[in-house]
Design an enzyme around this catalytic site. Structure first.
Site, PDB file in Angstrom:
ATOM      1  N   PRO A   9       0.800  -1.228   0.000  1.00  0.00           N
ATOM      2  CA  PRO A   9       0.000   0.000   0.000  1.00  0.00           C
ATOM      3  C   PRO A   9       0.831   1.275   0.000  1.00  0.00           C
ATOM      4  O   PRO A   9       1.870   1.360   0.653  1.00  0.00           O
ATOM      5  CB  PRO A   9      -0.840  -0.106   1.271  1.00  0.00           C
ATOM      6  CG  PRO A   9      -0.132  -1.072   2.134  1.00  0.00           C
ATOM      7  CD  PRO A   9       0.572  -2.025   1.211  1.00  0.00           C
ATOM      8  N   ARG A  17       5.116  11.046  -1.874  1.00  0.00           N
ATOM      9  CA  ARG A  17       4.806  10.847  -0.464  1.00  0.00           C
ATOM     10  C   ARG A  17       6.078  10.902   0.382  1.00  0.00           C
ATOM     11  O   ARG A  17       6.981  10.096   0.214  1.00  0.00           O
ATOM     12  CB  ARG A  17       4.132   9.485  -0.270  1.00  0.00           C
ATOM     13  CG  ARG A  17       3.826   9.170   1.161  1.00  0.00           C
ATOM     14  CD  ARG A  17       3.202   7.782   1.302  1.00  0.00           C
ATOM     15  NE  ARG A  17       3.025   7.471   2.707  1.00  0.00           N
ATOM     16  CZ  ARG A  17       3.343   6.323   3.254  1.00  0.00           C
ATOM     17  NH1 ARG A  17       3.846   5.353   2.531  1.00  0.00           N
ATOM     18  NH2 ARG A  17       3.146   6.132   4.543  1.00  0.00           N
ATOM     19  N   ALA A  76       2.752  -0.647   5.093  1.00  0.00           N
ATOM     20  CA  ALA A  76       2.224  -0.590   6.459  1.00  0.00           C
ATOM     21  C   ALA A  76       1.642  -1.923   6.925  1.00  0.00           C
ATOM     22  O   ALA A  76       1.530  -2.149   8.133  1.00  0.00           O
ATOM     23  CB  ALA A  76       1.178   0.513   6.571  1.00  0.00           C
ATOM     24  N   GLU A  97      11.718  -9.776   2.421  1.00  0.00           N
ATOM     25  CA  GLU A  97      10.989  -8.563   2.806  1.00  0.00           C
ATOM     26  C   GLU A  97      11.930  -7.376   2.636  1.00  0.00           C
ATOM     27  O   GLU A  97      13.086  -7.422   3.071  1.00  0.00           O
ATOM     28  CB  GLU A  97      10.538  -8.667   4.263  1.00  0.00           C
ATOM     29  CG  GLU A  97       9.797  -7.451   4.758  1.00  0.00           C
ATOM     30  CD  GLU A  97       9.435  -7.526   6.237  1.00  0.00           C
ATOM     31  OE1 GLU A  97       8.935  -6.513   6.745  1.00  0.00           O
ATOM     32  OE2 GLU A  97       9.662  -8.567   6.885  1.00  0.00           O
ATOM     33  N   HIS A  99      12.218  -2.893   2.637  1.00  0.00           N
ATOM     34  CA  HIS A  99      11.647  -1.574   2.933  1.00  0.00           C
ATOM     35  C   HIS A  99      12.658  -0.508   2.540  1.00  0.00           C
ATOM     36  O   HIS A  99      13.858  -0.662   2.797  1.00  0.00           O
ATOM     37  CB  HIS A  99      11.331  -1.430   4.423  1.00  0.00           C
ATOM     38  CG  HIS A  99      10.307  -2.400   4.890  1.00  0.00           C
ATOM     39  ND1 HIS A  99       8.961  -2.189   4.721  1.00  0.00           N
ATOM     40  CD2 HIS A  99      10.438  -3.612   5.492  1.00  0.00           C
ATOM     41  CE1 HIS A  99       8.302  -3.227   5.215  1.00  0.00           C
ATOM     42  NE2 HIS A  99       9.177  -4.105   5.678  1.00  0.00           N
ATOM     43  N   ARG A 106      12.139   4.500  13.080  1.00  0.00           N
ATOM     44  CA  ARG A 106      10.946   5.326  12.886  1.00  0.00           C
ATOM     45  C   ARG A 106      10.033   5.240  14.102  1.00  0.00           C
ATOM     46  O   ARG A 106      10.465   4.871  15.187  1.00  0.00           O
ATOM     47  CB  ARG A 106      10.249   4.894  11.596  1.00  0.00           C
ATOM     48  CG  ARG A 106      11.213   5.093  10.390  1.00  0.00           C
ATOM     49  CD  ARG A 106      10.576   4.997   9.074  1.00  0.00           C
ATOM     50  NE  ARG A 106       9.470   5.929   8.952  1.00  0.00           N
ATOM     51  CZ  ARG A 106       8.487   5.765   8.086  1.00  0.00           C
ATOM     52  NH1 ARG A 106       8.468   4.720   7.292  1.00  0.00           N
ATOM     53  NH2 ARG A 106       7.518   6.649   8.012  1.00  0.00           N
TER      54      ARG A 106
END
Length: 144
Positions: A9, A17, A76, A97, A99, A106
């Site tokens: 998402p 963004r 998310a 995975e 990111h 964060r």
């Protein structure tokens, strides 16, 4: 050899963004860099993006039938989607995975991945380079 690259998402908003967090690169640019590396590695890639948890589950199931490995940025959903965790666990192919940002530096709610314990590997905080490393790792784990 085929590797499915799944973007979760809001990754369709890359470049717009929060560039201070995610950088200014667009999703299309990431996919292009991945395609270039795939060519060098001699692997085929299929890149998909979805904002829907259910669609990502379906794509993971499809990957088990059509691909040898997965590079997956669950966005998310990383922090709470047991449905995606179960899908990664069930498909039985290497899944990395990835990111763009360092989720551990964060907000507190972002510091936990429910996906990582069932993934073959986890790369974060390296921007686009992380995706390229994930593709290399997926190819290596899948046997090239």
């Amino acid at each position: 050899m085929k590797i499915m690259v799944l973007h979760g998402p809001n990754l369709n908003l890359l470049g717009k963004r929060e560039p201070s967090v995610y950088g200014s690169v667009t999703l299309e640019e990431i996919n292009q860099k991945l395609a270039e590396l795939a060519g060098e590695l001699g692997v085929e890639i299929c890149c998909k993006q979805s904002n829907s948890e259910g669609e990502l589950v379906d794509l993971l199931h499809r990957a088990a039938e059509e691909a040898d490995a997965v590079v997956f940025n669950p966005g998310a959903f990383t922090h709470y989607s047991y449905a995606l965790r179960d899908a990664v666990s069930a498909i039985g192919i290497p899944t990395i995975e990835v990111h763009l940002s360092n989720i551990y530096s964060r907000e507190d709610f972002r510091k936990h991945s429910v996906i990582a314990p069932v993934a073959s590997g986890h790369i974060c905080g390296m921007g686009v380079t992380g995706y390229l490393l994930a593709l290399r790792a997926a190819a290596a784990l899948a046997g090239t």
